[in-house]
Motif scaffolding. Structure first.
Motif, PDB file in Angstrom:
ATOM      1  N   SER A   1     -35.226  78.666 -16.276  1.00 29.03           N
ATOM      2  CA  SER A   1     -36.207  77.649 -15.939  1.00 29.03           C
ATOM      3  C   SER A   1     -35.495  76.493 -14.734  1.00 29.03           C
ATOM      4  N   GLU A   2     -36.793  76.234 -13.899  1.00 33.62           N
ATOM      5  CA  GLU A   2     -36.620  75.508 -12.641  1.00 33.62           C
ATOM      6  C   GLU A   2     -37.237  74.640 -12.749  1.00 33.62           C
ATOM      7  N   LEU A   3     -37.459  73.399 -12.372  1.00 29.37           N
ATOM      8  CA  LEU A   3     -37.831  72.614 -12.056  1.00 29.37           C
ATOM      9  C   LEU A   3     -38.476  72.161 -10.392  1.00 29.37           C
ATOM     10  N   PHE A   4     -39.471  72.238  -9.918  1.00 31.15           N
ATOM     11  CA  PHE A   4     -39.944  71.490  -9.089  1.00 31.15           C
ATOM     12  C   PHE A   4     -40.711  70.796  -9.027  1.00 31.15           C
ATOM     13  N   PRO A   5     -40.235  69.090  -7.660  1.00 34.35           N
ATOM     14  CA  PRO A   5     -40.974  67.947  -8.149  1.00 34.35           C
ATOM     15  C   PRO A   5     -42.290  68.501  -6.814  1.00 34.35           C
ATOM     16  N   PRO A   6     -42.907  67.555  -6.833  1.00 32.53           N
ATOM     17  CA  PRO A   6     -43.783  67.220  -5.547  1.00 32.53           C
ATOM     18  C   PRO A   6     -43.369  67.517  -4.183  1.00 32.53           C
ATOM     19  N   VAL A   7     -44.427  67.739  -3.914  1.00 28.21           N
ATOM     20  CA  VAL A   7     -44.326  68.351  -2.064  1.00 28.21           C
ATOM     21  C   VAL A   7     -45.681  67.250  -1.570  1.00 28.21           C
ATOM     22  N   PRO A   8     -44.411  66.740  -1.003  1.00 27.78           N
ATOM     23  CA  PRO A   8     -46.549  65.554  -0.494  1.00 27.78           C
ATOM     24  C   PRO A   8     -47.407  66.117   0.234  1.00 27.78           C
ATOM     25  N   GLY A   9     -48.508  66.295   0.686  1.00 31.65           N
ATOM     26  CA  GLY A   9     -49.403  67.022   1.220  1.00 31.65           C
ATOM     27  C   GLY A   9     -49.959  68.528   0.661  1.00 31.65           C
ATOM     28  N   VAL A  10     -49.232  68.681  -0.110  1.00 33.02           N
ATOM     29  CA  VAL A  10     -49.267  70.224  -0.397  1.00 33.02           C
ATOM     30  C   VAL A  10     -49.131  70.476  -1.942  1.00 33.02           C
ATOM     31  N   GLN A  11     -48.754  69.852  -2.835  1.00 36.82           N
ATOM     32  CA  GLN A  11     -49.177  69.836  -4.531  1.00 36.82           C
ATOM     33  C   GLN A  11     -48.249  68.327  -4.852  1.00 36.82           C
ATOM     34  N   GLU A  12     -48.944  68.383  -5.982  1.00 42.07           N
ATOM     35  CA  GLU A  12     -49.202  66.992  -6.772  1.00 42.07           C
ATOM     36  C   GLU A  12     -48.321  67.023  -7.745  1.00 42.07           C
ATOM     37  N   HIS A  13     -48.289  67.686  -8.404  1.00 43.63           N
ATOM     38  CA  HIS A  13     -47.683  67.621  -9.379  1.00 43.63           C
ATOM     39  C   HIS A  13     -46.142  68.096  -9.857  1.00 43.63           C
ATOM     40  N   TRP A  14     -45.539  68.035 -10.862  1.00 39.18           N
ATOM     41  CA  TRP A  14     -44.153  68.475 -11.005  1.00 39.18           C
ATOM     42  C   TRP A  14     -44.641  69.366 -11.691  1.00 39.18           C
ATOM     43  N   VAL A  15     -43.883  71.271 -11.320  1.00 35.56           N
ATOM     44  CA  VAL A  15     -43.957  72.787 -11.486  1.00 35.56           C
ATOM     45  C   VAL A  15     -42.908  72.720 -12.710  1.00 35.56           C
ATOM     46  N   VAL A  16     -42.803  73.373 -13.392  1.00 34.33           N
ATOM     47  CA  VAL A  16     -41.267  74.082 -14.495  1.00 34.33           C
ATOM     48  C   VAL A  16     -41.826  75.620 -14.583  1.00 34.33           C
ATOM     49  N   LEU A  17     -41.113  76.467 -13.994  1.00 31.10           N
ATOM     50  CA  LEU A  17     -41.264  77.801 -14.324  1.00 31.10           C
ATOM     51  C   LEU A  17     -39.870  78.062 -15.000  1.00 31.10           C
ATOM     52  N   LEU A  18     -40.817  78.805 -16.075  1.00 28.46           N
ATOM     53  CA  LEU A  18     -40.092  79.015 -17.185  1.00 28.46           C
ATOM     54  C   LEU A  18     -40.382  80.426 -17.805  1.00 28.46           C
ATOM     55  N   ARG A  19     -39.277  81.136 -17.139  1.00 27.22           N
ATOM     56  CA  ARG A  19     -38.421  82.404 -17.667  1.00 27.22           C
ATOM     57  C   ARG A  19     -37.809  83.045 -19.266  1.00 27.22           C
ATOM     58  N   TYR A  20     -38.654  84.454 -19.540  1.00 25.14           N
ATOM     59  CA  TYR A  20     -38.047  84.862 -20.685  1.00 25.14           C
ATOM     60  C   TYR A  20     -38.127  86.474 -20.161  1.00 25.14           C
ATOM     61  N   ASP A  21     -37.044  87.596 -21.583  1.00 26.25           N
ATOM     62  CA  ASP A  21     -37.436  88.579 -20.961  1.00 26.25           C
ATOM     63  C   ASP A  21     -38.298  89.577 -21.090  1.00 26.25           C
ATOM     64  N   THR A  22     -39.303  88.843 -22.495  1.00 22.55           N
ATOM     65  CA  THR A  22     -39.953  89.454 -22.308  1.00 22.55           C
ATOM     66  C   THR A  22     -40.996  88.717 -23.080  1.00 22.55           C
ATOM     67  N   ALA A  23     -42.895  88.850 -23.209  1.00 22.28           N
ATOM     68  CA  ALA A  23     -44.210  88.103 -23.739  1.00 22.28           C
ATOM     69  C   ALA A  23     -43.983  87.362 -24.501  1.00 22.28           C
ATOM     70  N   ALA A  24     -43.078  88.419 -26.035  1.00 24.42           N
ATOM     71  CA  ALA A  24     -42.940  87.866 -27.021  1.00 24.42           C
ATOM     72  C   ALA A  24     -41.811  87.121 -27.573  1.00 24.42           C
ATOM     73  N   HIS A  25     -40.979  86.958 -26.865  1.00 25.07           N
ATOM     74  CA  HIS A  25     -39.586  86.250 -26.348  1.00 25.07           C
ATOM     75  C   HIS A  25     -40.466  84.546 -25.887  1.00 25.07           C
ATOM     76  N   LEU A  26     -41.179  84.232 -25.211  1.00 29.73           N
ATOM     77  CA  LEU A  26     -41.592  83.436 -24.145  1.00 29.73           C
ATOM     78  C   LEU A  26     -42.892  82.841 -25.445  1.00 29.73           C
ATOM     79  N   THR A  27     -43.382  83.719 -25.740  1.00 29.51           N
ATOM     80  CA  THR A  27     -44.836  83.259 -26.900  1.00 29.51           C
ATOM     81  C   THR A  27     -44.213  82.992 -27.955  1.00 29.51           C
ATOM     82  N   ALA A  28     -42.774  83.450 -28.617  1.00 29.86           N
ATOM     83  CA  ALA A  28     -42.282  82.674 -29.770  1.00 29.86           C
ATOM     84  C   ALA A  28     -41.967  81.577 -29.327  1.00 29.86           C
ATOM     85  N   TRP A  29     -41.276  81.012 -27.931  1.00 31.22           N
ATOM     86  CA  TRP A  29     -40.694  79.962 -27.564  1.00 31.22           C
ATOM     87  C   TRP A  29     -42.639  78.551 -27.143  1.00 31.22           C
ATOM     88  N   LEU A  30     -43.367  78.836 -26.852  1.00 33.77           N
ATOM     89  CA  LEU A  30     -44.537  78.435 -26.885  1.00 33.77           C
ATOM     90  C   LEU A  30     -45.550  78.057 -28.034  1.00 33.77           C
TER      91      LEU A  30
END
Length: 321
Positions: A150-179
């Motif tokens: 996973s990666e955590l991206f802080p806000p970028v002034p003038g571009v985006q206001e929110h904190w964004v997390v990219l979370l990666r799993y090898d399959t949709a089933a594994h991602l769904t199991a976590w979510l």
């Protein structure tokens, strides 16, 4: 995967991705996809364009489109271009709310993954509490099957206001199991103390999830190129199955409709997991050309494919008559 170097730093170049969320006005859904496809085709003509992906609508009707560029400057040039501004003016009536835009910078994954993009609106002054909570969330994610990072991206002034997390799993089933896990549900209940509003989550199927999945699919590859590339893989597959596979099946007393079914299964497997990935890699320079000489690249690539057709026809004629 070929590594890219940032000429300014001498280190690895960071790719730039923008995730745009749009809510289509009721009754205008049929107009959205052609408009978005024109937008993607326009983006392809800008330097640094790598790929684009239109995700299916979620249950709330929101549409997500992802654009990836080689550098942040190239992405910014597209986002601020007159071409994009005119397209936005044309599509103004298609949407009933302003779009959500998240800009992410980092190295792209080097394998086929499923990614969740989670946007958090953190209350002012609660950033450290959010970061500690996110650390606990990451530690819990790591214990689930299929977790790739996973990666955590802080806000970028003038571009985006929110904190964004990219979370990666090898399959949709594994991602769904976590979510959908109880562990995640318990952690989310703690987030009310430092989040202004509920988080926003979108799931993206990442590179090579289909025959033309260059970081998403269909990756804005023109239809005529798709047809030529598929034919390049399909012709040898069908020819070999006809001249080699069919006699073998008859020898095994597999005949009739079942023999046709087996042949179709074999051709699907060969195309999806063997030949189309090879064709994508070999023709990537042509399927999704970069740089200013794209017309020349289109002509050269088409000539290469036609030459391959000629070679295959010659070889199979010599072998099978």
């Amino acid at each position: 995967m070929e590594s890219r170097v940032d000429p300014a730093t001498g280190g690895p170049a960071a790719s730039a991705t923008v995730v745009i969320t749009q809510h289509v006005t009721a009754g205008r859904e049929d107009e959205y996809q052609p408009w978005q496809q024109r937008t993607i085709e326009a983006a392809r003509r800008f330097d640094g364009f790598e790929n684009a992906e239109m995700c299916p609508p979620d249950t709330g009707g929101e549409r997500v489109v992802v654009f990836r560029f080689t550098t942040v400057d190239q992405l910014t040039a597209w986002m601020q271009s007159d071409v994009r501004r005119r397209l936005l003016d044309e599509g103004a009536g298609l949407f009933d709310a302003p779009p959500g835009i998240e800009v992410l910078v980092g190295e792209p994954p080097d394998r086929d993954v499923v990614t969740a993009v989670v946007s958090h609106d953190v209350l002012p002054g609660r950033e450290q509490a959010f970061a500690r909570w996110q650390d606990r969330m990451s530690q819990a994610q790591e214990r689930f099957p299929g977790y790739l990072g996973s990666e955590l991206f802080p806000p970028v002034p003038g571009v985006q206001e929110h904190w964004v997390v990219l979370l990666r799993y090898d399959t949709a089933a594994h991602l769904t199991a976590w979510l959908e896990s109880d562990v995640r549900a318990r952690l989310l209940r703690e987030a009310d103390r430092f989040l202004r509003q509920p988080f926003d989550l979108h799931t993206i199927r990442s590179p090579f999830s289909g025959w033309f999945g260059f970081g998403g699919a269909p990756a804005a590859v023109p239809s005529w190129k798709q047809a030529m590339a598929v034919l390049l893989a399909l012709f040898p597959t069908v020819t070999l199955l006809y001249y080699v596979g069919a006699p073998l099946l008859r020898a095994l007393q597999v005949t009739g409709a079942f023999a046709i079914f087996v042949s179709n299964v074999l051709s699907s497997v060969i195309l999806t997991w063997l030949l189309m990935p090879l064709v994508n890699r070999a023709l990537a320079f042509w399927l999704l050309p970069h740089g200013p000489h794209r017309v020349r690249t289109d002509v050269v690539g088409a000539a290469v494919v036609v030459a391959c057709y000629a070679v295959l026809i010659t070889v199979f004629t010599a072998l099978f008559g």
